[in-house]
Write a protein that holds these residues in place. Structure first.
Motif, PDB file in Angstrom:
ATOM      1  N   ARG A 280       0.831  -1.208   0.000  1.00 53.51           N
ATOM      2  CA  ARG A 280       0.000   0.000   0.000  1.00 53.51           C
ATOM      3  C   ARG A 280       0.866   1.259   0.000  1.00 53.51           C
ATOM      4  NH1 ARG A 280      -1.255   4.148  -0.338  1.00 53.51           N
ATOM      5  NH2 ARG A 280      -3.104   5.309   0.304  1.00 53.51           N
TER       6      ARG A 280
ATOM      7  N   HIS B  32      -8.044   6.624   0.431  1.00 54.56           N
ATOM      8  CA  HIS B  32      -8.501   6.404   1.794  1.00 54.56           C
ATOM      9  C   HIS B  32     -10.033   6.364   1.766  1.00 54.56           C
ATOM     10  CE1 HIS B  32      -4.323   7.361   2.392  1.00 54.56           C
ATOM     11  NE2 HIS B  32      -4.494   8.549   1.832  1.00 54.56           N
TER      12      HIS B  32
ATOM     13  N   GLU C 112      -5.388  16.024   1.533  1.00 50.30           N
ATOM     14  CA  GLU C 112      -4.263  15.864   2.463  1.00 50.30           C
ATOM     15  C   GLU C 112      -2.914  16.290   1.920  1.00 50.30           C
ATOM     16  OE1 GLU C 112      -4.063  11.661   3.394  1.00 50.30           O
ATOM     17  OE2 GLU C 112      -3.441  11.146   1.366  1.00 50.30           O
ATOM     18  N   HIS C 113      -2.801  16.575   0.643  1.00 56.30           N
ATOM     19  CA  HIS C 113      -1.469  16.917   0.113  1.00 56.30           C
ATOM     20  C   HIS C 113      -1.189  18.413   0.120  1.00 56.30           C
ATOM     21  CE1 HIS C 113      -1.255  12.883  -2.294  1.00 56.30           C
ATOM     22  NE2 HIS C 113      -1.162  12.717  -1.003  1.00 56.30           N
TER      23      HIS C 113
HETATM   24 ZN    ZN Z   1      -2.865   9.451   0.788  1.00 49.71          ZN
END
Ligand code: ZN
Ligand code: LAC
Length: 469
Positions: A325, A374, A418-419
């Motif tokens: 992952r 996610h 999230e980035h």
């Molecule tokens: Zn991620």
């Protein structure tokens, strides 16, 4: 800045901060200018401060010598938050890597910004404690970078993201002064929440010198499950089914069968050509609770159509599944001459249809689109693979990405789960942030960094960008 002026700045930095903390070789400058966005040119110099005093000296030097500063952790930002260029000095915080405290009674850790996320996780586990945030990059990324980008990761569905664990921040601001906010109190509602404001500020408001992070007791047990589906959207339905069964796993990670095949190839393993999608599930708690949740999740996955749903056989297989992952991003880099990756978020109920709409947009443009992410928090990583040598490929990818943004924004989602915005997503951010909110953000930037020496041009679109829209 011409070459002679650049040499003068480098010499002045060495004089002020010493040879040990200033790196000027072309190779080091090039390495420190790049992050995972691959958007960079060579910076002026790299400063590796050993302590806060050197960070303050650097900020003062920026004012006197006329350069701007790019704070850097490990450079894993895919959006260019840490990408540097001409006229900029990179402040690489990797030497400030002390874990100052891990306190089991206060449930708090104090760290310098250069500590690797994985190092704190390991240190906590030895002490029976748990630092839950777990970006896919945790083995190599730093806590300073995690906090600066508001990193998410693999355990957010149950435990939340980095933001939820930051209790205090000490930072050097754009005028060289120190801001010290928050601390060891687990709850505090005094004044505006400046701690939260610093999280995700991408180095534009301050350079972190110390972080106070919240810890939890370590769960006694965790179990990893893997479920395979023939349908490409099976993993999303599986994720819904697990939650609907009343199980809150700590990880709920979906990937296309194509993504699983790319990872298998990267790790030198055999791929399953019939796989439509795969879901990784991890439950935790005390031994009985984890076992019971695993049983309930497996039953839900089978009822949702999993062709194969099972527990990882042993710790080695569990480790292998998570290594796979975590390898998706580097594996996809290797699998295609070029890729663009997006990090989109939608309300949970819209996840499956958003992926389908983005893939349809890709098909219409002849762009290969693969998806993973996610599933628990409906934070989707869609990658657009192309060959830049093919005429028109870049334009077709750009149009597909634009369409993907339409899809998530129309669904009430976000252009980055999230980035962060970095450099890459400034135009897209302008579509999401209202003019009123942007004006406030620019006012905040001005308070923290009135002369714009800290990571200028990142995270928040500039006024010119706004006028251009
Ligand atoms: Zn991620
Ligand atoms: C991941 C990174 C790309 O989830 O956010 O693998």
């Amino acid at each position: 800045m011409d070459a002679a002026a650049a040499d003068r700045v480098r010499a002045a930095l060495v004089e002020r901060l010493g040879r040990e903390s200033v790196v000027v070789s072309p190779e080091d400058r090039r390495l420190a200018s790049a992050d995972a966005s691959r958007m960079f040119t060579d910076c002026l110099a790299v400063v590796r401060p050993k302590d806060e005093g050197e960070v303050v000296a650097l900020v003062k030097a920026a004012h006197e010598l006329g350069f701007t500063i790019v704070p850097r952790g490990a450079g894993t930002s895919p959006t260019g938050s840490a990408a540097a260029g001409a006229g900029q000095v990179v402040v690489d915080l990797s030497r400030m890597d002390r874990i100052l405290a891990v306190d089991a009674r206060d449930l708090v850790a104090e760290v310098e910004p250069g500590v690797l996320c994985g190092a704190l996780q390991a240190r906590c586990e030895e002490a029976g404690l748990f630092y839950p945030p777990d970006p896919a990059s945790s083995r190599v990324s730093t806590l300073g970078g995690n906090v600066a980008t508001g990193a998410g990761g693999l355990r957010a569905v149950k435990y939340g993201v980095t933001r939820d664990y930051v209790l205090g921040v000490r930072a050097v601001l754009g005028d060289g002064s120190i801001l010290d906010v928050g601390g060891r109190a687990l709850k505090s509602v005094v004044g505006y929440d400046l701690v939260r404001l610093m999280v995700g500020s991408e180095g534009t408001l301050g350079i972190f010198t110390k972080l106070t992070l919240k810890l939890l007791p370590k769960p006694e047990s965790a179990e990893t499950l893997v479920a395979d589906f023939a349908a490409v959207d099976g993993a999303y339905r599986g994720a819904d089914a697990v939650l609907a069964a009343g199980v809150l796993p700590r990880a709920l990670e979906a990937m296309d069968g194509e993504v699983a095949a790319i990872v298998a190839d990267y790790l030198g393993e055999a791929a399953d050509p019939t796989l439509g999608s795969r879901l990784l599930v991890e439950v935790d708690g005390d031994r009985e609770a984890a076992a019971r949740d695993a049983d309930r999740a497996l039953a839900a996955l089978k009822a949702a159509g999993a062709t194969n749903a099972r527990r990882a056989a042993d710790p080695a297989e569990r480790e292998k599944l998570w290594r796979g992952r975590r390898s998706i991003s580097p594996a996809v880099y290797r699998a295609s001459p070029a890729k663009k990756s997006e990090d989109l978020g939608v309300p949970r109920s819209k996840l499956g249809e958003a992926v389908a709409a983005i893939k349809a947009a890709g098909r219409a443009e002849g762009v290969r689109v693969i998806a993973y992410g996610h599933a628990g928090d409906a934070n989707l990583h869609v990658n657009f693979l192309y060959d830049p040598a093919q005429s028109g490929a870049k334009e077709r990818v750009a149009r597909t990405i634009d369409r993907a943004m339409d899809v998530v924004l129309a669904a009430g989602g976000t252009i980055s789960g999230e980035h962060g915005v970095g450099l890459k997503k400034l135009a897209a951010a302008r579509r999401e942030i209202s003019p009123a909110a942007l004006a406030i953000m620019r006012g905040v930037k001005n308070l923290f960094d009135p002369r714009g020496v800290l990571n200028p041009g990142k995270a928040v679109p500039a006024e010119e960008d706004l006028c251009a829209s």
